[in-house]
Design an enzyme around this catalytic site. Structure first.
Site, PDB file in Angstrom:
ATOM      1  N   TYR A  53      32.632  56.688  17.235  1.00 52.77           N
ATOM      2  CA  TYR A  53      34.002  56.820  16.753  1.00 52.77           C
ATOM      3  C   TYR A  53      34.613  58.178  17.093  1.00 52.77           C
ATOM      4  O   TYR A  53      35.837  58.349  17.040  1.00 52.77           O
ATOM      5  CB  TYR A  53      34.077  56.591  15.240  1.00 52.77           C
ATOM      6  CG  TYR A  53      33.631  55.224  14.788  1.00 52.77           C
ATOM      7  CD1 TYR A  53      33.432  54.187  15.697  1.00 52.77           C
ATOM      8  CD2 TYR A  53      33.393  54.965  13.445  1.00 52.77           C
ATOM      9  CE1 TYR A  53      33.009  52.942  15.274  1.00 52.77           C
ATOM     10  CE2 TYR A  53      32.969  53.715  13.014  1.00 52.77           C
ATOM     11  CZ  TYR A  53      32.771  52.712  13.930  1.00 52.77           C
ATOM     12  OH  TYR A  53      32.346  51.481  13.500  1.00 52.77           O
ATOM     13  N   HIS A 115      23.972  50.322  16.644  1.00 47.07           N
ATOM     14  CA  HIS A 115      25.352  49.847  16.753  1.00 47.07           C
ATOM     15  C   HIS A 115      25.439  48.511  17.495  1.00 47.07           C
ATOM     16  O   HIS A 115      26.137  47.589  17.064  1.00 47.07           O
ATOM     17  CB  HIS A 115      26.199  50.908  17.462  1.00 47.07           C
ATOM     18  CG  HIS A 115      27.643  50.876  17.096  1.00 47.07           C
ATOM     19  ND1 HIS A 115      28.453  51.989  17.110  1.00 47.07           N
ATOM     20  CD2 HIS A 115      28.450  49.870  16.697  1.00 47.07           C
ATOM     21  CE1 HIS A 115      29.675  51.660  16.747  1.00 47.07           C
ATOM     22  NE2 HIS A 115      29.697  50.376  16.492  1.00 47.07           N
TER      23      HIS A 115
END
Length: 323
Positions: A53, A115
């Site tokens: 992010y 992830h």
């Protein structure tokens, strides 16, 4: 008056995780610290972030400010991060985690997820961070042959070292969970998946819950986040906020569509991680537990399932996770 506490899930390792968190995906770096700080003041305690992010430094600043001011203690905050694809090789896992810990300004994370079940070529942090889709060869995708279990074993060592409290996975189908179970010493505590009325994944969620894995939903509002990214599939999909079924259920309960969508996940036993820039929405997004959807509401929402996935690695490079 202090915000009411958020209910928690007890994970399979005995730790508690808030059932409602604040999602940090797409938080702008210029405002992320303030948004996290304000979310803490509004009663949020779980912050769902990731290396990819690109805003963990700012998230850490917001958390640190709240701790320094005595609003919360570190122990009251639940920090989630995610291992990005370039760091799957066991010799690189701790390097990536240490970068996250440094950026978040903490000694441990409460939950660390893989992830995606995809191993890209390693890119040194000093070369590019976060690397995103960069694999060291221009725009070309370059992969490494790293079995998921090897990455998992490296995470297990970091749990034992005290740098991670819980480990889990994100964007994993059921078959990969089964494969992981064959060699894992520590069972995944959490499975995070895309989940909304257009993609309900009932069998995957039922299986995860049956084997004691807590499920967290991302993109609870369906195409909304992807519309903001101008994704064609999302732009061509009716927004759930304006869908007649969702609007009718919201009107019946005197709620707004966002509350219905979050309540629907909650009643399925799923944690949610919405975000908002608006103070009134911060409160709204964590206060949906004061009403119940009926069996009829559930039946109407279940009819919206069209197995429509917005976050699909097939779009990146024909990566067949969900085919």
């Amino acid at each position: 008056m202090s915000p009411s506490p958020i209910p928690a899930f007890k994970l399979n390792n005995g730790l508690e995780m808030p059932s409602i968190g604040f999602g940090c995906w797409k938080l702008d770096k210029s405002t992320a610290a303030d948004q996290v700080y304000n979310a803490i003041k509004a009663g949020y305690r779980l912050f769902d972030g990731a290396e990819d992010y690109g805003n963990e430094q700012e998230v850490g600043e917001g958390v640190k400010r709240a701790i320094d001011e005595g609003i919360v203690t570190r122990e009251e905050i639940f920090l989630t991060s995610k291992l990005w694809n370039n760091y799957h090789d066991p010799k690189n896992v701790e390097t990536a985690l240490n970068k996250t810990l440094k950026d978040l300004k903490v000694d441990y994370v409460d939950l660390f997820l893989i992830h995606f079940p995809i191993a890209f070529k390693f890119v040194p942090i000093e070369e590019k961070y976060p690397p995103g889709f960069y694999c060291g060869d221009g725009d070309n995708f370059v992969y490494e042959d790293v079995p998921i279990l090897e990455t998992w074993k490296a995470l297990e060592k970091l749990v034992k070292a005290g740098k991670i409290r819980s480990i889990g996975v994100s964007n994993f189908p059921g078959a990969l969970l089964l494969d992981l179970f064959r060699g894992a010493t520590i069972k995944p505590a959490v499975l995070q998946v895309e989940h909304h009325p257009y993609l309900q994944q009932p069998k995957l969620i039922e299986y995860a819950q049956k084997v004691g894995i807590t499920v967290t939903a991302y993109s609870s509002f369906g195409p909304q986040s992807f519309v903001e990214m101008n994704q064609g599939r999302a732009l061509n999909t009716p927004t759930l906020f304006e869908h007649d079924v969702i609007k009718a259920i919201a009107a019946k309960h005197n709620k707004v569509p966002a509350e219905v969508l979050l309540r629907w996940s909650a009643q399925r036993g799923i944690a949610v991680i919405p975000k908002s820039n608006l103070p009134e929405r911060l409160v709204q997004n964590r206060s949906f537990n004061d009403f119940e959807l009926t069996k009829e509401d559930f039946e109407e929402i279940s009819k919206l399932d069209i197995n429509l996935r917005f976050n699909d690695p097939w779009d990146w490079d024909n990566i067949p996770i969900f085919v």
